[in-house]
Design a protein around this motif. Structure first.
Motif, PDB file in Angstrom:
ATOM      1  N   GLU A  25       5.960  25.206 -27.104  1.00 37.36           N
ATOM      2  CA  GLU A  25       6.737  25.670 -25.956  1.00 37.36           C
ATOM      3  C   GLU A  25       8.178  25.867 -26.392  1.00 37.36           C
ATOM      4  N   CYS A  26       8.693  27.061 -26.168  1.00 38.39           N
ATOM      5  CA  CYS A  26      10.062  27.382 -26.570  1.00 38.39           C
ATOM      6  C   CYS A  26      11.064  26.519 -25.789  1.00 38.39           C
ATOM      7  N   PRO A  27      12.071  25.988 -26.482  1.00 45.57           N
ATOM      8  CA  PRO A  27      13.024  25.102 -25.791  1.00 45.57           C
ATOM      9  C   PRO A  27      13.953  25.832 -24.829  1.00 45.57           C
ATOM     10  N   TRP A  28      14.028  27.163 -24.913  1.00 48.82           N
ATOM     11  CA  TRP A  28      15.033  27.856 -24.099  1.00 48.82           C
ATOM     12  C   TRP A  28      14.532  28.235 -22.703  1.00 48.82           C
ATOM     13  N   HIS A  29      13.410  28.910 -22.592  1.00 46.74           N
ATOM     14  CA  HIS A  29      12.953  29.331 -21.255  1.00 46.74           C
ATOM     15  C   HIS A  29      11.480  29.013 -21.018  1.00 46.74           C
ATOM     16  N   GLY A  30      10.875  28.221 -21.914  1.00 52.08           N
ATOM     17  CA  GLY A  30       9.538  27.707 -21.639  1.00 52.08           C
ATOM     18  C   GLY A  30       8.371  28.603 -21.997  1.00 52.08           C
ATOM     19  N   SER A  31       8.564  29.670 -22.739  1.00 55.41           N
ATOM     20  CA  SER A  31       7.409  30.450 -23.185  1.00 55.41           C
ATOM     21  C   SER A  31       6.541  29.572 -24.079  1.00 55.41           C
ATOM     22  N   VAL A  32       5.220  29.769 -23.962  1.00 54.75           N
ATOM     23  CA  VAL A  32       4.288  28.986 -24.774  1.00 54.75           C
ATOM     24  C   VAL A  32       3.459  29.940 -25.622  1.00 54.75           C
ATOM     25  N   GLY A  76       4.563  32.924 -20.036  1.00 55.16           N
ATOM     26  CA  GLY A  76       5.803  33.679 -20.149  1.00 55.16           C
ATOM     27  C   GLY A  76       7.005  32.785 -19.970  1.00 55.16           C
ATOM     28  N   PRO A  77       8.201  33.354 -19.979  1.00 52.57           N
ATOM     29  CA  PRO A  77       8.533  34.774 -19.766  1.00 52.57           C
ATOM     30  C   PRO A  77       8.283  35.713 -20.948  1.00 52.57           C
ATOM     31  N   ALA A  78       8.032  35.218 -22.146  1.00 54.20           N
ATOM     32  CA  ALA A  78       7.755  36.150 -23.246  1.00 54.20           C
ATOM     33  C   ALA A  78       6.529  36.989 -22.902  1.00 54.20           C
ATOM     34  N   VAL A  93      11.453  32.679 -34.548  1.00 56.29           N
ATOM     35  CA  VAL A  93      12.342  33.310 -33.570  1.00 56.29           C
ATOM     36  C   VAL A  93      11.499  33.730 -32.362  1.00 56.29           C
ATOM     37  N   CYS A  94      11.775  33.130 -31.219  1.00 58.96           N
ATOM     38  CA  CYS A  94      10.971  33.432 -30.026  1.00 58.96           C
ATOM     39  C   CYS A  94      11.095  34.907 -29.657  1.00 58.96           C
ATOM     40  N   SER A  95       9.959  35.524 -29.366  1.00 59.59           N
ATOM     41  CA  SER A  95       9.982  36.961 -29.049  1.00 59.59           C
ATOM     42  C   SER A  95      10.723  37.248 -27.743  1.00 59.59           C
ATOM     43  N   HIS A  96      10.906  36.224 -26.909  1.00 60.71           N
ATOM     44  CA  HIS A  96      11.584  36.466 -25.621  1.00 60.71           C
ATOM     45  C   HIS A  96      13.074  36.722 -25.812  1.00 60.71           C
ATOM     46  N   LEU A  97      13.787  35.697 -26.304  1.00 51.46           N
ATOM     47  CA  LEU A  97      15.225  35.878 -26.496  1.00 51.46           C
ATOM     48  C   LEU A  97      15.719  35.112 -27.721  1.00 51.46           C
ATOM     49  N   SER A  98      14.849  34.994 -28.728  1.00 54.41           N
ATOM     50  CA  SER A  98      15.242  34.447 -30.036  1.00 54.41           C
ATOM     51  C   SER A  98      15.407  32.934 -30.082  1.00 54.41           C
ATOM     52  N   GLY A  99      14.845  32.212 -29.154  1.00 50.56           N
ATOM     53  CA  GLY A  99      14.939  30.754 -29.198  1.00 50.56           C
ATOM     54  C   GLY A  99      14.301  30.184 -30.463  1.00 50.56           C
ATOM     55  N   PRO A 100      14.810  29.026 -30.938  1.00 46.21           N
ATOM     56  CA  PRO A 100      14.267  28.393 -32.157  1.00 46.21           C
ATOM     57  C   PRO A 100      13.010  27.579 -31.825  1.00 46.21           C
TER      58      PRO A 100
HETATM   59  S1  FES Z   1      13.943  32.411 -25.921  1.00 46.58           S
HETATM   60 FE1  FES Z   1      11.995  31.514 -25.953  1.00 46.58          FE
HETATM   61  S2  FES Z   1      11.365  31.549 -23.907  1.00 46.58           S
HETATM   62 FE2  FES Z   1      13.275  32.525 -23.894  1.00 46.58          FE
END
Ligand code: FES
Length: 292
Positions: free
Chosen positions: A248-255, A266-268, A224-231
């Motif tokens: 790299e998170c598929p939702w907003h690109g955090s690595v 970021g954005p995480a 669960v991505c710490s930013h906004l829970s992306g898989p």
């Molecule tokens: S939920 Fe992963 S970068 Fe936003």
């Protein structure tokens, strides 16, 4: 306690799709302004471990709250004008950090955020007018504009609270992992069932985990991505020169580093919880050091 009825329309802002064209334009402008990505990361607060927008908010709002008090005290005109201007100047970096975070949120959060920003811009405009009125010697009009500005930024602040606390933007979305995962070693599955050098998802004790196997070495993070829970297992596998394999998170690109969960982009701003893994026979077991 029942929620105040007057506040109910605020929650409905999240669903107003008519705001989306404005959101899209504003978002593309913000992302163009905060390039390159390293600058964006600083504005998100990645080097500081959490968003810096809340810290910066202190400067303009603190100054303007002081102005409201000084405006009620005879003879404090000079100090009030100084703080009015200080608030306007410090509102600029404050807005920049807030808009940068906003550009990497879900659409429901962005709808609330665009109204939050509009109210704050109105507040800044009123305080700017107040400063000019005071400088021109029109103290009464300056005070009037300042109190109107206080109303605008207070309303904007309320929406900021909605964004932060109800919509959980900026919060660490993995904070609960150690509270929900049992202490001690837990079986994850057979080593031979894990794909080699590929992102895989496994669920242990109800907790989704990102698993990455290299031979008999297995790295495990919260999925669960710490930013906004992306898989994260649906993200992109990469290789960082210093940190090694990363995802790299598929939702907003955090690595994140797969080996230690560190935020590489970021954005995480919060790292991923890292599970220890061991192979006993052919069974992989995981342990979260601070769990339980
Ligand atoms: S939920 Fe992963 S970068 Fe936003």
């Amino acid at each position: 306690m029942k929620e105040l009825r007057i506040l109910k329309p605020i929650a409905k802002l999240e669903d107003i799709a008519a705001l989306d064209p404005i959101v899209d334009v504003a978002k593309s402008i913000v992302l163009a302004v905060v390039k390159p990505r390293a600058l964006e990361d600083v504005l998100h607060g990645v080097p500081f471990g959490h968003p810096i927008h809340p810290l910066l908010v202190l400067f303009p709002t603190g100054a303007w709250a002081s102005v409201a008090v000084l405006d009620l005290v005879p003879g404090a005109e000079r100090a009030a004008r100084l703080l009015t201007g200080f608030g306007v100047l410090t509102a600029v970096p404050t807005a920049l950090t807030g808009e940068t975070d906003w550009a990497r949120l879900h659409i429901q959060q962005q709808r609330v955020g665009i109204v939050h920003a509009a109210l704050n811009v109105t507040g800044v405009a009123l305080y700017s007018g107040s400063w000019f009125a005071r400088r021109a010697g029109n103290q009464g009009f300056g005070k009037l504009l300042a109190f109107a500005g206080l109303g605008a930024i207070s309303a904007g602040g309320y929406l900021g609270g909605h964004l932060s606390y109800r919509q959980a933007s900026g919060a660490n979305h993995t904070e609960d992992v150690p509270h929900r995962f049992p202490s001690g070693w837990q079986p994850l599955g057979a080593l031979e069932d894990l794909p080699e050098r590929q992102l895989a998802e496994r669920t242990v004790e109800g907790q989704p985990l990102l698993v990455f196997r290299r031979g008999r070495r297995v790295d495990v993070l919260s999925n669960v991505c710490s930013h906004l829970s992306g898989p994260l297992h649906e993200g992109t596998l990469g290789q960082d020169q210093a940190a090694g394999p990363c995802v790299e998170c598929p939702w907003h690109g955090s690595v994140f580093s797969i080996e230690n969960g560190e935020v590489l982009q970021g954005p995480a701003t919060s790292p991923q919880p890292v599970f220890r893994a061991r192979v006993t026979g052919d069974v992989v077991e995981v342990l979260l050091p601070n769990a339980g």
